[in-house]
Design an enzyme around this catalytic site. Structure first.
Site, PDB file in Angstrom:
ATOM      1  N   ARG A 155     115.306  15.465  31.249  1.00  0.00           N
ATOM      2  CA  ARG A 155     115.770  16.177  30.044  1.00  0.00           C
ATOM      3  C   ARG A 155     116.147  17.619  30.402  1.00  0.00           C
ATOM      4  O   ARG A 155     115.792  18.568  29.708  1.00  0.00           O
ATOM      5  CB  ARG A 155     114.697  16.167  28.951  1.00  0.00           C
ATOM      6  N   PHE A 207     114.437   5.404  17.520  1.00  0.00           N
ATOM      7  CA  PHE A 207     113.516   5.595  18.646  1.00  0.00           C
ATOM      8  C   PHE A 207     113.079   7.054  18.723  1.00  0.00           C
ATOM      9  O   PHE A 207     113.858   7.970  18.490  1.00  0.00           O
ATOM     10  CB  PHE A 207     114.213   5.208  19.953  1.00  0.00           C
ATOM     11  N   GLY A 241     119.346  14.809  33.199  1.00  0.00           N
ATOM     12  CA  GLY A 241     119.290  15.037  31.758  1.00  0.00           C
ATOM     13  C   GLY A 241     118.832  13.828  30.990  1.00  0.00           C
ATOM     14  O   GLY A 241     118.758  13.853  29.759  1.00  0.00           O
ATOM     15  N   ASP A 277     121.213  14.570  41.205  1.00  0.00           N
ATOM     16  CA  ASP A 277     121.339  14.008  39.864  1.00  0.00           C
ATOM     17  C   ASP A 277     120.977  12.525  39.932  1.00  0.00           C
ATOM     18  O   ASP A 277     120.903  11.941  41.026  1.00  0.00           O
ATOM     19  CB  ASP A 277     122.778  14.219  39.383  1.00  0.00           C
TER      20      ASP A 277
END
EC number: 7.6.2.1
Length: 1103
Positions: free
Chosen positions: A746, A525, A634, A407
């Site tokens: 993501r 954004f 993510g 991660d």
């Protein structure tokens, strides 16, 4: 009760319909036709066993092991028929193995239960019977109204009803779920936001209808029906209304929400992978070897049975005068006699399958796991945390890792953004001691406008800790920022920049920087524009301040001034685009493009995502060790690439391939066509043909394979990955494996697990390791062969569900390169040595049948049969497997390439296994025939002319065997401690002492005394001592010659490192410098007892 049992066994799921109806505060309809739906309770379960299923489930898992199942069969055979040995010889070791393993695994699962109970027993507040009641988390039911306070985590999945804010919003962080540190805003529906008190909530009549639980964190479809004054009002519910379990409430005093998904049905729990029994590659190799040895055993038993009947074909051997058959034996079935004899031989040779191997392996893993916790190099002094072992079954797997999946947020980084420098009007400014270095005695207009732009163009919210209930007025702190002020931002970059502008210009309090601005519009954004903008109203008019082109942690800041007439037109265009029902996104994009043009460049900023200490060095060490590192996060694409570059995962010279922003499956249809075309045209851009919108500079996959100079890195996002895995896994994995580094951004939690599983199940079957610190990493951690949790800031979910836990990513280097290396070489030698010494043990038994007419006479006494693996040869290999070191730990860390020498299970290859097996057979033949030759011609070797018998012959073979296998292990030992010396020479001495004691006393409880005075007579013969010395020398001298020959002519890199690091006399230097007194005091204050002893490293290396 029956329904509950069916639910526990999984036969009766709690819900069966496609949707669920949740009555807020559990106010069910009063009519008699309503049948309440059944929902799961709110308990989180990460354990594997319960009180009810521990015994059957654990026994099932243990008897999956071939050796355990085999000895169970042998034990049952010994109970049913007359066999040469007692059932105790098989039953007692089997019972000991099963018991020890069950205790170890039960203890480890008890620790998981203990961690679960801490979570399930956490105090929460729910609204029941008109009052706020404190209860435990596990007691929350679907439909309960739950109150959550600031900085608390949500105990269930909640639909937001109200908050202390007038607008009914709240802010949360989902770091433990998806790794994102930004602040997210969630909303309540207008009809419930006014219910801020318990009394108002008690009078609320509403029903929530929503989908059944699924694992998608970003999808929620439902509606809420509120009854007010007899009228039903229906409002839609989406992800913005759902508060997920594991998320944390921020910048909001308290909220009330209704529980819709509880326990293992919450989205966080559904992203957990089902816990399964992990088995190491060494254990799988052991099972393979056991099958081979089982084949050898069956061959020996069948051959012995056939030869017995061939021998007994002659009448004089079938029924000799001294052993006449009974009438029943003469009339018995020949088939049954054959089967009975086959089973008897099977029992006689069964010790070739080493059941004690599993006992020793379990003890080695359990005891060896303490060395990780005792290692001071894995202790994090700041957080006072030591390394933790949750599963000791995978220690050796740490030495076989080929892919590391990590991660990003909280694992590679510290979750802290730091402002470093900026460029204003072409001048570079750098932060030094809290000030911009180039700022002098005054601030010019350009610098002031830049600081205004940075401090205003954001969505940061400010919280002040004040006595009293309501939030304070922010402008009451205008002339002196409160030390209690806290920023909450949707982006960590925004927070870092706003905190930076708070510090600048340091000391210039007379500057007119404190003004009120009216926020008119926020242009959010998005990935296409890569920018966000705000429109503000100033005393002189309207001002647009957008920072466009978000990239490698840099922000370009610009502005544009609007007149009043221009702003009216802009406001009209924005309103029309926002209220459009058709093509809203396209119209908004057109308006944004119209607004964000003709900008005046003000400057640029540079923000650093603070990495953990020694992350770059750790990743580089892993790369040198032949381990590929994949980052699965993510987080956003730009952020992830920036961190990969800064931590050394991607190099600046690396050719980066991007596979992102794929939205339709039509583009994926070109995948196979691109593959075929690549076969004919090596210059065809495969990835561009694969996905039409990928950047055109990507090289083809064919060129990736042929290019050995330029390294390639791949970036892929979650959406593109989903399309690539729809039937095209093979080609996708081919691209990935030819890249030096892969970054997946993501990613949903289950997607992380899917990527790990895809690589784990590829044809090469590589060993994978996953490391993370949040609940979003649990599925990945459980899927990988080895799962490691980081004791970070994102809760303890990853630690509880991991196999190992460490405080920082940098500790991964020593955990793999040192501990993993040691564990693997130790257990690899242990496994093969066990097979070797059991071949030496049983082969003479097989050869003995040729000289006793296959009468099933045992060569060894039953006590020797039982104690050979338990006492005489067990301790030396156990101590070896705990302390052996081929090279010094410092060498392993300074030369990561040595890790490659043990990769791909090289020490347990079939070639090595065959060498140890043939060596065992050779030594066994020397034991038996050497003793036979020396005694066969003249059996009157005693001084008084007394002849040796069969028990004396068997004892001579056994004595030579015990000494030889013990000295063989001594030759394999490179690292000698006092314990190695004690158990090696002590085992030999114990055998002699025990044999003298056992054979020198008349034991009243033994029916036969076959060994009485046998050992004493054997040792009193000079010829026997001569035979012992000659046979042992004959066995071990060729092995010594082989070692010397190979070490000098074909030395391995490990052997070269041994020679290079040893000092005079082969004495090893200490592993690490002794810790300071302060560190020792902290260690002993952290844990009681002797838990913080370092790994025993003081000893002597031998070559």
């Amino acid at each position: 009760m029956l329904r509950w049992i069916r639910q526990q066994l999984g036969f009766d799921p709690p819900h069966q319909s496609d949707t669920r109806t949740v009555y807020i505060a559990n106010r069910f309809p009063q009519h008699g036709h309503y049948v309440p739906q059944r929902f799961a309770d709110n308990r989180i379960i990460s354990s594997k066993y319960t009180i009810w299923n521990f015994v059957p489930k654990n026994l099932f898992e243990q008897f999956r092991r071939i050796a355990n199942f085999y000895f169970l069969i042998i034990f049952l055979v010994q109970l049913m028929i007359d066999t040469p040995t007692s059932p105790v010889t098989s039953g007692l070791p089997l019972f000991f193995v099963i018991t020890v393993t069950a205790i170890k695994q039960g203890y480890e699962d008890w620790l998981r239960h203990k961690a679960d109970n801490e979570v399930n027993g956490a105090p929460v507040f729910v609204v029941r019977s008109g009052s706020l009641v404190q209860t435990r988390s596990k007691n929350i039911r679907v439909g309960d109204i739950v109150r959550v306070a600031k900085d608390e985590t949500f105990p269930v999945d909640l639909v937001l009803l109200s908050s202390d804010r007038i607008e009914g919003t709240c802010h949360i962080t989902t770091t433990s779920l998806d790794g994102e540190t930004n602040l997210k805003t969630h909303y309540s529906v207008p009809e419930t936001l006014v219910s801020r008190s318990v009394s108002r909530l008690e009078s609320l009549h509403a029903v929530v209808e929503c989908q059944q639980p699924d694992a998608d964190l970003y999808r929620f479809v439902g509606r809420i029906t509120i009854t007010q004054q007899g009228e039903e009002i229906v409002r839609p519910l989406g992800p913005e209304n759902l508060l997920l379990r594991g998320a944390r409430l921020k910048n909001t005093k308290e909220i009330f929400g209704v529980a819709v998904y509880t326990g293992m049905e919450s989205k966080m729990a559904l992203n957990y992978k089902c816990k399964s029994q992990k088995r190491s590659a060494v254990e799988k190799s052991m099972n393979t070897f056991l099958l081979i040895y089982l084949g050898i055993l069956l061959f020996e038993a069948v051959l012995s049975t056939i030869l017995k009947y061939a021998w007994q074909a002659e009448n004089k051997w079938d029924e000799p005068f001294y052993n006449q058959k009974t009438e029943q034996e003469r009339n018995s079935s020949q088939i049954l006699k054959f089967i009975s004899d086959f089973l008897a031989f099977l029992v006689l040779y069964n010790f070739i399958i080493p059941i004690s191997l599993y006992v020793t392996v379990e003890m080695q893993k359990f005891l060896g796991s303490f060395f990780i916790g005792w290692d001071l190099d894995l202790y994090h002094e700041e957080s006072n945390q030591m390394a933790q072992v949750n599963t000791s079954d995978l220690n050796e797997e740490l030495g076989q890792v080929e892919y590391v999946f990590t991660d990003k947020t909280g694992t590679l980084t510290e979750n802290e953004m730091l402002f470093r420098e900026c460029s204003i009007n072409g001048v570079k400014y750098q932060e030094i001691n809290g000030k911009l270095a180039v700022f002098m005695a005054m601030i010019f207009c350009e610098e002031l406008l830049f600081l205004k732009a940075v401090s205003l163009c954001h969505t940061v919210q400010i919280s002040y800790e004040q006595p009293g209930d309501g939030p304070g007025d922010p402008f009451s702190h205008a002339n002196g920022f409160s030390s209690q002020m806290e920023y909450y931002a949707s982006s960590p970059d925004e927070k870092a920049l706003v905190e930076a502008t708070k510090r600048y210009p340091g000391g210039y309090t007379d500057l007119p920087l404190f003004h009120r601005y009216k926020l008119l519009h926020i242009l959010e954004f998005d990935a296409n524009r890569r920018r966000m903008s705000v429109i503000l109203q100033t005393p002189s008019g309207s001002l647009l301040i957008p920072p466009p082109q978000k990239g490698l942690r840099t922000l370009v800041v610009a502005c544009r001034h609007f007149s009043a007439e221009e702003y009216v037109e802009v406001d009209r265009l924005l309103h029309e685009a926002c209220t459009a029902l058709q093509q809203r996104e396209e119209r908004l994009a057109e308006v944004f493009s119209f607004i964000e043009k003709d900008l005046e460049l003000l400057g640029a900023t540079a923000v650093e995502d603070k990495l953990q200490e020694k992350v770059q060095e750790t990743i580089e060490a892993l790369r040198l060790a032949g381990i590929k590192v994949w980052v699965l996060t993510g987080d956003k694409h730009e952020t992830a690439v920036s961190v990969s570059l800064s931590c050394g995962h991607f190099h600046r010279t690396m050719n980066i391939l991007e596979l992102v922003q794929q939205k339709s499956d039509n583009e994926c249809a070109e995948f196979r066509l691109s593959q075929l075309k690549c076969t004919y045209d090596k210059n065809y851009r495969l990835l561009h043909g694969l996905y039409s919108c990928v950047i055109p500079t990507l090289p083809p996959i064919c060129r990736i394979k042929e290019d050995h100079v330029i390294q390639h890195g791949l970036v892929v996002d979650g959406a593109s990955l989903s399309l690539a895995l729809r039937g095209h896994e093979k080609l996708f994995m081919e691209v990935c494996k030819n890249c030096s580094a892969v970054l997946c951004c993501r990613m949903a939690p289950l997607q992380k697990a899917k990527v790990v599983r895809l690589l784990k199940t590829s044809p090469e079957k590589p060993i994978t390791l996953a490391i993370g610190d949040g609940a979003n990493d649990v599925s990945m951690i459980q899927e990988a062969h080895v799962g490691i949790g980081i004791m970070g800031k994102e809760g303890r979910q990853a630690v509880r569900n991991s196999d190992y836990a460490i405080a920082r990513f940098k500790f991964l280097s020593k955990l793999l390169l040192v501990h993993g290396h040691f564990y693997y070489i130790r257990i690899a030698t242990l496994v093969q040595y066990f097979f070797y010494k059991n071949v030496c043990f049983i082969t003479p038994q097989f050869l003995y049948q040729f000289v006793c007419l296959f009468s099933q006479q045992t060569l060894y006494d039953s006590v020797y049969l039982t104690l050979y693996n338990i006492c005489f040869t067990s301790l030396p290999i156990l101590i070896y497997s705990l302390f052996e070191q081929l090279v010094h730990p410092h060498v392993l860390q300074s030369k990561p390439a040595l890790y490659r020498d043990i990769s791909r299970n090289s020490l347990l290859s079939f070639k090595t296994f065959l060498y140890w097996t043939l060596l065992g057979f050779c030594h066994a033949f020397v034991f038996f025939f050497g003793s036979y030759i020396l005694m066969g011609e003249d059996t009157s070797l005693m001084g008084n002319g007394q002849m040796f018998g069969n028990w004396t012959f068997g004892t001579l073979v056994f004595t030579v065997m015990v000494i030889t296998v013990t000295l063989k292990l001594a030759l394999e030992t490179h690292f000698w401690t006092w314990m190695n010396h004690f158990v090696t020479w002590g085992s030999i001495a114990f055998y002699f002492i025990f044999s003298l004691f056992y054979g020198g006393i008349i034991w009243p409880f033994l029916h036969t005394q076959d060994m009485y005075f046998v050992f004493v007579q054997l040792l009193s013969s000079g010829s026997a001592w001569f035979a012992i010395v000659i046979i042992i020398t004959t066995c071990l001298f060729p092995d010594i010659i082989k070692k010397v020959f190979y070490r000098h002519l074909q030395p391995t890199s490990t052997q070269k490192s041994q020679v290079g690091y040893l000092g005079p006399g082969g004495v090893c230097l200490p592993t690490r410098h002794p810790p300071s007194k302060v560190a020792v005091n902290k260690l002993h204050s952290a844990e009681t007892g002797n838990a913080w002893r370092s790994h025993p490293q003081h000893g002597t290396f031998t070559q």
